[in-house]
Design a protein around this motif. Structure first.
Motif, PDB file in Angstrom:
ATOM      1  N   ARG A   1      -2.489   7.686   5.600  1.00 49.40           N
ATOM      2  CA  ARG A   1      -1.314   7.445   4.761  1.00 49.40           C
ATOM      3  C   ARG A   1      -1.051   8.553   3.747  1.00 49.40           C
ATOM      4  O   ARG A   1      -0.028   8.577   3.090  1.00 49.40           O
ATOM      5  CB  ARG A   1      -1.413   6.087   4.066  1.00 49.40           C
ATOM      6  N   LYS A   2      -1.967   9.516   3.642  1.00 48.84           N
ATOM      7  CA  LYS A   2      -1.755  10.641   2.730  1.00 48.84           C
ATOM      8  C   LYS A   2      -1.063  11.822   3.414  1.00 48.84           C
ATOM      9  O   LYS A   2      -0.744  12.804   2.767  1.00 48.84           O
ATOM     10  CB  LYS A   2      -3.085  11.091   2.134  1.00 48.84           C
TER      11      LYS A   2
ATOM     12  N   VAL B   1       0.868  -1.168   0.000  1.00 47.85           N
ATOM     13  CA  VAL B   1       0.000   0.000   0.000  1.00 47.85           C
ATOM     14  C   VAL B   1       0.905   1.218   0.000  1.00 47.85           C
ATOM     15  O   VAL B   1       1.807   1.327   0.824  1.00 47.85           O
ATOM     16  CB  VAL B   1      -0.910   0.016   1.247  1.00 47.85           C
ATOM     17  N   ARG B   2       0.674   2.122  -0.912  1.00 48.96           N
ATOM     18  CA  ARG B   2       1.489   3.315  -1.034  1.00 48.96           C
ATOM     19  C   ARG B   2       1.152   4.309   0.069  1.00 48.96           C
ATOM     20  O   ARG B   2       0.012   4.449   0.492  1.00 48.96           O
ATOM     21  CB  ARG B   2       1.253   3.957  -2.399  1.00 48.96           C
TER      22      ARG B   2
END
Length: 101
Positions: free
Chosen positions: A49-50, A5-6
């Motif tokens: 995660r952003k 997952v980025r």
């Protein structure tokens, strides 16, 4: 099978959960906010995660200062911070921003 997952994180701020509970909040405008929540709001830059940097509560880090919270910036793992309850979150964020690449 592996899955990836980025994330946009450039590092993570680890905040001791046990210290935070013992401090009973102690941060933010009214002094009732946890350091984790106050740092997330102060550092900004997105959610989850952003975000540019993650702020994560972790288990006991083993330092256990009185009336303070242990914080580790993964960009500088050799320098742990001890943040006394009542310290201005802006000051903590400024110290952490010193570690930006």
């Amino acid at each position: 099978m592996k899955a990836h997952v980025r994330s946009d994180w450039r590092g993570a701020i680890l905040v001791c959960r046990k210290c935070g509970k013992k401090a009973g909040g102690g941060f933010g405008p009214k002094g009732k906010t946890s350091l984790t929540k106050a740092l997330r709001k102060e550092i900004g830059g997105g959610k989850g995660r952003k975000a540019k940097i993650g702020v994560v509560e972790v288990g006991c880090l083993g330092v256990c200062p009185k009336h303070a919270v242990t914080v580790v910036d993964t960009r500088r793992p050799d320098e742990w911070l001890i943040v006394k309850a009542g310290t201005a979150v802006e000051d903590v964020a400024a110290e952490l921003k010193r570690n930006e690449p």
